[in-house]
Design an enzyme around this catalytic site. Structure first.
Site, PDB file in Angstrom:
ATOM      1  N   ARG A  71      44.292  24.454  29.269  1.00 59.79           N
ATOM      2  CA  ARG A  71      45.469  24.487  29.703  1.00 59.79           C
ATOM      3  C   ARG A  71      46.138  23.507  29.764  1.00 59.79           C
ATOM      4  O   ARG A  71      45.583  22.572  30.691  1.00 59.79           O
ATOM      5  CB  ARG A  71      45.050  25.360  30.915  1.00 59.79           C
ATOM      6  N   LYS A 102      41.642  26.205  36.710  1.00 58.91           N
ATOM      7  CA  LYS A 102      40.748  26.493  36.149  1.00 58.91           C
ATOM      8  C   LYS A 102      40.979  25.516  35.191  1.00 58.91           C
ATOM      9  O   LYS A 102      42.916  26.192  35.054  1.00 58.91           O
ATOM     10  CB  LYS A 102      40.640  28.090  35.439  1.00 58.91           C
ATOM     11  N   VAL A 133      44.995  34.488  32.548  1.00 59.58           N
ATOM     12  CA  VAL A 133      45.315  33.454  32.053  1.00 59.58           C
ATOM     13  C   VAL A 133      44.132  33.035  30.318  1.00 59.58           C
ATOM     14  O   VAL A 133      44.642  32.748  29.509  1.00 59.58           O
ATOM     15  CB  VAL A 133      45.300  31.752  32.763  1.00 59.58           C
ATOM     16  N   ARG A 183      44.193  42.303  36.890  1.00 56.02           N
ATOM     17  CA  ARG A 183      45.953  41.949  36.343  1.00 56.02           C
ATOM     18  C   ARG A 183      44.415  40.996  34.381  1.00 56.02           C
ATOM     19  O   ARG A 183      44.025  41.229  34.483  1.00 56.02           O
ATOM     20  CB  ARG A 183      45.985  40.580  36.731  1.00 56.02           C
TER      21      ARG A 183
END
Lengths: 170, 473
Positions: free
Chosen positions: B343, B243, B300, B297
């Site tokens: 990102r 991503k 990001v 989890r």
């Protein structure tokens, strides 16, 4: 000294607005600063746009080849080896996180004492991690100059455990 | 502080990079002491400077540091930590690690080992979710036995299809198969990848949707049975299954479809008895959606959800792991405005996005209203070639999507990262988010690949109208 001793050298003259003459002046002042010290540099940064010359020397540990120890809080309760050994010593370091033991079992004789001669490959200590006892072997021979960690103390990966003097048998 | 005495007093951060810093921040806010577990490579890193204590756990190679269960658990014991936060990647979804933590009286901040084992085994996860009524892509539920079996399933599924490693994840162990002729070779290669990466050579088949959207739902579920959905995220802009841009809400999809997807995620979380923060990933094709996998989890891209809900997801993870009940009910979750994340990676768009790590000499992150930067970089920091190439995440918020996008563009324009060897994808990100396909929400998981193939020289700008010389090229 010359530039080959510098681990990292950055020149930032390619950026727009950087004057060629500025970089010459900056370089000159850098060499002046470097020659004022007899110790090798770790890092040099020259920026010409806005002029900045940054020089960085490694911390004085007496061992220029080794990276400086990290500036961190010591392990809980652990006496991080305070007394740094002399420049001729070799350090046997921990290969894992765990607890350092000098003796094969409680009350037994220690594997080595200060002043002992050790061979390469000889067991000098134990690290306990996850309830497993892992032997620590000397990675070279020498005379035990100092046991750097107290018995039963926790150690990190890379903690110096035992200082060996270089004059021992190889 | 509410319930502070019931929380952990000290947490080991078993990760690195920006997420380690992110976790340390929330801990500090909660009055929890932190221990940074770090490799020799990260001895001067931001989290080591920031944490209350630090312990060197191993060498640069992750297998002997961030993925060494023995080193991490021993580090937690020696520093008297009550819990371990695994971050993302590394051991974050490893059921054996979660179990080893429990066996050593250290709380694992994440789902139980049993849940992680079920979710990590994709065929099991698919079967559980199918039983809970979540729609699956056509394909095999059980792992494929042999090539004959594969051909039989592929005939029903149709081409193109994806062949996936049963224990795969993070974009690894996936292969696109366009025709029956490619099936045998792809199956062989994916088995080998699965064996190498995950010690599991089992594979399964799934129909591949071209031009689909990647939509995922953020879930929180406590040990007392309260489930919350914190809305969806659209992560369709990807490069090689990684991503690059994520946003919430998902644009251009109907309100009814999105609420069905969120309801499906809640159903799935309840069916499996999930605990902690988790993400249900779906593929969306026009008006249909299909369950893909659950990530057990913190992710990001979690900050976009934080931006619109005002809820600190790491704080909730810690509270849930401490056994505390959620302090919110579903009606309390009010999503406001739009948020987007880009990102910023140390990679060179001019040479196939090859990693371009190195020393950072200049680092000026963007700032200003509604701009958040999660990073571990600073002038003098080193982006190590030993780990992933993420330098920073830029998150912008606005009351509406177009404003959030232009705010992101302005923020990226402000970002200055320079250093010997360092290249970044900043210019590429700016071109992507300003592209009409993205602005009009007509983008999908193939868009980046499609745009890249349109141009022969990847370092030239994607559309002529946006032409602006890259500063570093």
């Amino acid at each position: 000294m010359d530039g080959t001793d510098i681990e990292q050298l950055e020149l930032d003259a390619t950026r727009p607005g950087t004057g060629g003459s500025l970089i010459t002046v900056a370089c000159e002042s850098m060499w002046r600063l470097i020659s004022a010290s007899d110790r090798p540099l770790r890092r040099a940064v020259i920026r010409a746009g806005g002029v900045s010359v940054e020089l960085e020397w490694p911390e004085a540990t007496g061992q220029p080849a080794q990276p400086a120890p990290p500036q961190v809080a010591p392990l809980n309760g652990a006496a991080r080896a305070e007394a740094r050994p002399g420049p001729h010593a070799h350090q046997v370091c921990s290969a894992m996180v765990g607890v350092f033991y000098r003796c094969p079992e409680p009350g037994a004789e220690p594997f080595v004492r200060e002043g002992d001669l050790v061979r390469a490959g000889q067991q000098v200590a134990i690290i306990e991690a996850m309830k497993l006892m892992t032997p620590v072997h000397a990675d070279r021979g020498g005379r035990v100059e100092e046991i750097l960690v107290a018995d039963g103390q926790p150690v990190e990966f890379g903690t110096a455990l035992i200082a060996l003097a270089e004059d021992g048998p190889r | 502080m509410t319930g502070a005495d019931l929380l952990f007093s000290k947490i080991l951060i078993a990760n690195r990079g920006e997420i380690a810093v992110r976790i340390a921040r929330t801990c500090r806010e909660l009055g929890i002491r932190t221990v940074a577990a770090y490799s020799t490579e990260d001895r001067d890193s931001a989290v080591v400077r920031m944490a209350d204590e630090a312990i060197q756990i191993g060498p640069a190679a992750a297998a002997r540091s961030y993925m060494s269960m023995a080193a991490l658990i021993e580090a937690a014991r020696l520093t008297r930590c009550e819990a371990i936060h695994p971050g993302y990647g590394f051991l974050s979804e490893d059921p054996d690690f979660a179990e080893a933590c429990a066996a050593n009286d250290v709380a694992f901040i994440g789902p139980t080992p049993e849940i992680l084992a079920q979710l990590g085994d994709k065929p099991t996860a698919r079967a559980v979710m199918a039983a809970a009524g979540l729609p699956l892509l056509p394909g095999s539920i059980d792992p494929v036995q042999d090539i004959g079996d594969a051909h039989q399933i592929a005939e029903v599924t149709g081409y193109p299809l994806m062949i996936k490693a049963a224990s795969g994840g993070g974009g690894r162990g996936i292969r696109l198969v366009n025709s029956a002729a490619e099936l045998a070779a792809a199956m062989h290669a994916t088995r080998r990848d699965g064996q190498a990466w995950f010690h599991d050579g089992r594979v399964y088949l799934e129909r591949h949707l071209t031009g689909a959207r990647h939509v995922e739902v953020q879930i929180l579920r406590d040990a007392h049975g309260t489930t919350l959905e914190l809305g969806e995220r659209d992560c369709s802009l990807q490069r090689r299954y990684q991503k690059l841009v994520e946003e919430t809400p998902a644009p251009g999809l109907s309100v009814e479809l999105l609420s069905q997807i969120r309801a499906a995620a809640v159903r799935g979380a309840e069916a499996i008895g999930y605990t902690g923060a988790g993400t249900f990933e779906f593929l969306v094709d026009s008006s249909q959606f299909y369950f893909m996998e659950v990530n057990g989890r913190i992710q990001v891209e979690h900050p976009v959800t934080e931006a619109v809900t005002g809820i600190d997801l790491v704080r909730e993870q810690i509270r849930i792991a401490a056994g505390l009940p959620l302090q919110y009910r579903q009606p309390d979750i009010q999503r406001r405005g739009a948020a987007i994340e880009c990102r910023v990676n140390a990679e060179d768009p001019a040479s196939e996005f090859a990693p371009a790590p190195g020393l950072i000499s200049e680092f000026v992150p963007p700032s200003g209203p509604f701009v958040r930067v999660d990073t571990y970089s600073f002038p003098g920091a080193r982006i190590s070639p030993a780990y992933d190439s993420l330098i920073a995440k830029v998150i912008t918020w606005a009351t509406d999507r177009p404003t959030a996008i232009s705010r992101m563009d302005a923020a990226l324009a402000e970002f200055r990262i320079n250093g010997p060897g360092i290249r970044t994808n900043i210019q590429f990100l700016r071109e992507i988010i300003r592209h009409p396909l993205f602005l009009d929400a007509r983008h999908n998981t193939n868009t980046i690949q499609h745009l890249q193939s349109q141009i022969s020289r990847p370092h030239t700008t994607i559309t002529a109208s946006l032409a602006q010389p890259p500063t570093s090229a």
